[in-house]
Motif scaffolding. Structure first.
Motif, PDB file in Angstrom:
ATOM      1  N   UNK A   1      19.502 -48.296 -21.862  1.00  0.00           N
ATOM      2  CA  UNK A   1      19.119 -46.962 -21.396  1.00  0.00           C
ATOM      3  C   UNK A   1      18.558 -46.081 -22.501  1.00  0.00           C
ATOM      4  N   UNK A   2      18.014 -46.664 -23.566  1.00  0.00           N
ATOM      5  CA  UNK A   2      17.414 -45.845 -24.619  1.00  0.00           C
ATOM      6  C   UNK A   2      16.194 -46.536 -25.214  1.00  0.00           C
ATOM      7  N   UNK A   3      15.247 -45.714 -25.639  1.00  0.00           N
ATOM      8  CA  UNK A   3      14.032 -46.207 -26.286  1.00  0.00           C
ATOM      9  C   UNK A   3      13.953 -45.602 -27.682  1.00  0.00           C
ATOM     10  N   UNK A   4      13.753 -46.442 -28.662  1.00  0.00           N
ATOM     11  CA  UNK A   4      13.596 -46.015 -30.048  1.00  0.00           C
ATOM     12  C   UNK A   4      12.154 -46.272 -30.472  1.00  0.00           C
ATOM     13  N   UNK A   5      11.495 -45.240 -30.988  1.00  0.00           N
ATOM     14  CA  UNK A   5      10.158 -45.412 -31.546  1.00  0.00           C
ATOM     15  C   UNK A   5      10.317 -45.833 -32.997  1.00  0.00           C
ATOM     16  N   UNK A   6       9.809 -47.011 -33.338  1.00  0.00           N
ATOM     17  CA  UNK A   6      10.001 -47.562 -34.690  1.00  0.00           C
ATOM     18  C   UNK A   6       8.859 -47.198 -35.634  1.00  0.00           C
ATOM     19  N   UNK A   7       7.658 -47.060 -35.087  1.00  0.00           N
ATOM     20  CA  UNK A   7       6.497 -46.720 -35.920  1.00  0.00           C
ATOM     21  C   UNK A   7       5.628 -45.747 -35.130  1.00  0.00           C
ATOM     22  N   UNK A   8       5.897 -44.467 -35.291  1.00  0.00           N
ATOM     23  CA  UNK A   8       5.201 -43.448 -34.505  1.00  0.00           C
ATOM     24  C   UNK A   8       3.706 -43.426 -34.818  1.00  0.00           C
ATOM     25  N   UNK A   9       3.350 -43.548 -36.093  1.00  0.00           N
ATOM     26  CA  UNK A   9       1.939 -43.485 -36.476  1.00  0.00           C
ATOM     27  C   UNK A   9       1.135 -44.594 -35.815  1.00  0.00           C
ATOM     28  N   UNK A  10       1.666 -45.813 -35.839  1.00  0.00           N
ATOM     29  CA  UNK A  10       0.962 -46.944 -35.238  1.00  0.00           C
ATOM     30  C   UNK A  10       0.924 -46.813 -33.717  1.00  0.00           C
ATOM     31  N   UNK A  11       2.006 -46.287 -33.118  1.00  0.00           N
ATOM     32  CA  UNK A  11       2.047 -46.117 -31.668  1.00  0.00           C
ATOM     33  C   UNK A  11       1.015 -45.073 -31.234  1.00  0.00           C
ATOM     34  N   UNK A  12       0.899 -43.982 -31.993  1.00  0.00           N
ATOM     35  CA  UNK A  12      -0.105 -42.961 -31.682  1.00  0.00           C
ATOM     36  C   UNK A  12      -1.515 -43.525 -31.801  1.00  0.00           C
ATOM     37  N   UNK A  13      -1.749 -44.344 -32.822  1.00  0.00           N
ATOM     38  CA  UNK A  13      -3.074 -44.931 -33.002  1.00  0.00           C
ATOM     39  C   UNK A  13      -3.414 -45.866 -31.848  1.00  0.00           C
ATOM     40  N   UNK A  14      -2.439 -46.649 -31.404  1.00  0.00           N
ATOM     41  CA  UNK A  14      -2.660 -47.559 -30.287  1.00  0.00           C
ATOM     42  C   UNK A  14      -3.011 -46.806 -29.016  1.00  0.00           C
ATOM     43  N   UNK A  15      -2.315 -45.697 -28.778  1.00  0.00           N
ATOM     44  CA  UNK A  15      -2.482 -44.938 -27.529  1.00  0.00           C
ATOM     45  C   UNK A  15      -3.605 -43.915 -27.580  1.00  0.00           C
ATOM     46  N   UNK A  16      -4.206 -43.697 -28.768  1.00  0.00           N
ATOM     47  CA  UNK A  16      -5.141 -42.569 -28.952  1.00  0.00           C
ATOM     48  C   UNK A  16      -4.460 -41.288 -28.482  1.00  0.00           C
ATOM     49  N   UNK A  17      -3.251 -41.084 -28.978  1.00  0.00           N
ATOM     50  CA  UNK A  17      -2.391 -39.997 -28.527  1.00  0.00           C
ATOM     51  C   UNK A  17      -2.538 -38.796 -29.443  1.00  0.00           C
ATOM     52  N   UNK A  18      -2.689 -37.630 -28.842  1.00  0.00           N
ATOM     53  CA  UNK A  18      -2.732 -36.386 -29.595  1.00  0.00           C
ATOM     54  C   UNK A  18      -1.571 -35.514 -29.158  1.00  0.00           C
ATOM     55  N   UNK A  19      -0.791 -35.061 -30.112  1.00  0.00           N
ATOM     56  CA  UNK A  19       0.334 -34.198 -29.778  1.00  0.00           C
ATOM     57  C   UNK A  19      -0.190 -32.868 -29.248  1.00  0.00           C
ATOM     58  N   UNK A  20       0.501 -32.353 -28.246  1.00  0.00           N
ATOM     59  CA  UNK A  20       0.131 -31.042 -27.726  1.00  0.00           C
ATOM     60  C   UNK A  20       0.440 -29.971 -28.754  1.00  0.00           C
ATOM     61  N   UNK A  21      -0.430 -28.981 -28.836  1.00  0.00           N
ATOM     62  CA  UNK A  21      -0.148 -27.836 -29.684  1.00  0.00           C
ATOM     63  C   UNK A  21       1.091 -27.133 -29.142  1.00  0.00           C
ATOM     64  N   UNK A  22       2.039 -26.873 -30.016  1.00  0.00           N
ATOM     65  CA  UNK A  22       3.289 -26.298 -29.546  1.00  0.00           C
ATOM     66  C   UNK A  22       3.094 -24.833 -29.171  1.00  0.00           C
ATOM     67  N   UNK A  23       3.171 -24.548 -27.906  1.00  0.00           N
ATOM     68  CA  UNK A  23       3.128 -23.175 -27.411  1.00  0.00           C
ATOM     69  C   UNK A  23       4.406 -22.914 -26.626  1.00  0.00           C
ATOM     70  N   UNK A  24       4.823 -21.676 -26.601  1.00  0.00           N
ATOM     71  CA  UNK A  24       6.041 -21.342 -25.870  1.00  0.00           C
ATOM     72  C   UNK A  24       5.813 -21.532 -24.383  1.00  0.00           C
ATOM     73  N   UNK A  25       6.688 -22.283 -23.747  1.00  0.00           N
ATOM     74  CA  UNK A  25       6.577 -22.545 -22.322  1.00  0.00           C
ATOM     75  C   UNK A  25       7.261 -21.459 -21.529  1.00  0.00           C
ATOM     76  N   UNK A  26       6.702 -21.088 -20.389  1.00  0.00           N
ATOM     77  CA  UNK A  26       7.416 -20.162 -19.510  1.00  0.00           C
ATOM     78  C   UNK A  26       8.574 -20.866 -18.811  1.00  0.00           C
ATOM     79  N   UNK A  27       9.589 -20.106 -18.491  1.00  0.00           N
ATOM     80  CA  UNK A  27      10.753 -20.641 -17.776  1.00  0.00           C
ATOM     81  C   UNK A  27      11.088 -19.686 -16.653  1.00  0.00           C
ATOM     82  N   UNK A  28      11.023 -20.189 -15.438  1.00  0.00           N
ATOM     83  CA  UNK A  28      11.341 -19.372 -14.262  1.00  0.00           C
ATOM     84  C   UNK A  28      12.802 -19.607 -13.888  1.00  0.00           C
TER      85      UNK A  28
END
Length: 244
Positions: free
Chosen positions: A217-244
């Motif tokens: 029941x758990x997933x460990x990311x072992x190499x984030x840099x390589x995983x991001x490169x594989x996925x062409x993943x861009x982290x979202x710019x951190x902005x404050x989220x609204x909460x209703x």
């Protein structure tokens, strides 16, 4: 269905990811909330084509949004975590076009749907928040649609794991590049549009490359840099989220 958590003392509001409300907004949200609902894992929160009188904010737990074809084939559309609003589509279009099911025992803040128009009438900053939430859902769907249309199976899985990790981390469900995975490989195969057998092989590929470790029941990311490169993943710019 009594309110157990006062909005002013909501644990989510103490998290850095959510923007604070002013006193007037907080008083409105406190009155907008009618109670809390605790549902067991596997329970339906909102049913497709249902006309529920309620909206919900996830206070604790995981849920997932999905839609099925008449022959039973299912597409997992997205996952819901604490702070996510469930049923906004229902409030605007008067019926849901997908089902939301609890993955874990889940606590929901309950709001009366027929009061939502007072938000747009009297609380412009809160109405912007709801628009922001809808735009964020569209943004997430954009990423998943690109995955389904253009990414390979390994790229799709890499993207989804990073996406879920970052969302889980924002609400305190992840740490040290690991997060709880209350979903099965079948849930992810339905999200990624591949067969369960292909999903199992894809997980093994990422594990053999030492990119992830998936244990029960758990997933460990072992190499984030390589995983991001594989996925062409861009982290979202951190902005404050609204909460209703």
């Amino acid at each position: 269905m009594a309110a157990r958590t006062k909005c002013a003392n909501c644990p989510l509001r103490k998290m850095e990811t959510f923007r604070s409300l002013n006193e007037r907004e907080l008083n409105f949200v406190s009155g907008f909330k009618t109670g809390e609902l605790i549902v067991e894992a596997g329970s339906t929160i909102v049913l497709e084509d249902n006309n529920s009188p309620h909206l919900y904010t996830v206070l604790d737990g995981w849920a997932f949004r999905h839609k099925s074809l008449p022959d039973g084939r299912r597409q997992v559309l997205n996952f819901a975590l604490p702070g996510d609003l469930v049923g906004l589509q229902l409030a605007v279009m008067n019926e849901m076009q997908h089902t939301v099911t609890a993955l874990t025992d889940t606590t929901l803040c309950v709001f009366q749907r027929d009061k939502i128009w007072s938000v747009f009438k009297d609380y412009p900053s809160l109405s912007f928040s709801m628009t922001w939430i809808a735009a964020r859902e569209e943004q997430m769907i954009d990423g998943h649609l690109v995955s389904l249309g253009r990414r390979s199976a390994s790229e799709r899985l890499a993207y989804l794991i990073l996406h879920l990790h970052d969302r889980a981390e924002a609400v305190g469900y992840a740490g040290n590049l690991a997060f709880r995975a209350p979903f099965t490989q079948a849930h992810l195969s339905d999200a990624l549009g591949i067969t369960p057998v292909h999903m199992s092989r894809t997980v093994k590929k990422l594990q053999d490359k030492n990119l992830i470790a998936w244990k029960k029941d758990s997933i460990q990311i072992l190499d984030r840099t390589a995983l991001e490169a594989l996925a062409s993943y861009e982290r979202n710019v951190k902005t404050l989220r609204p909460l209703i």
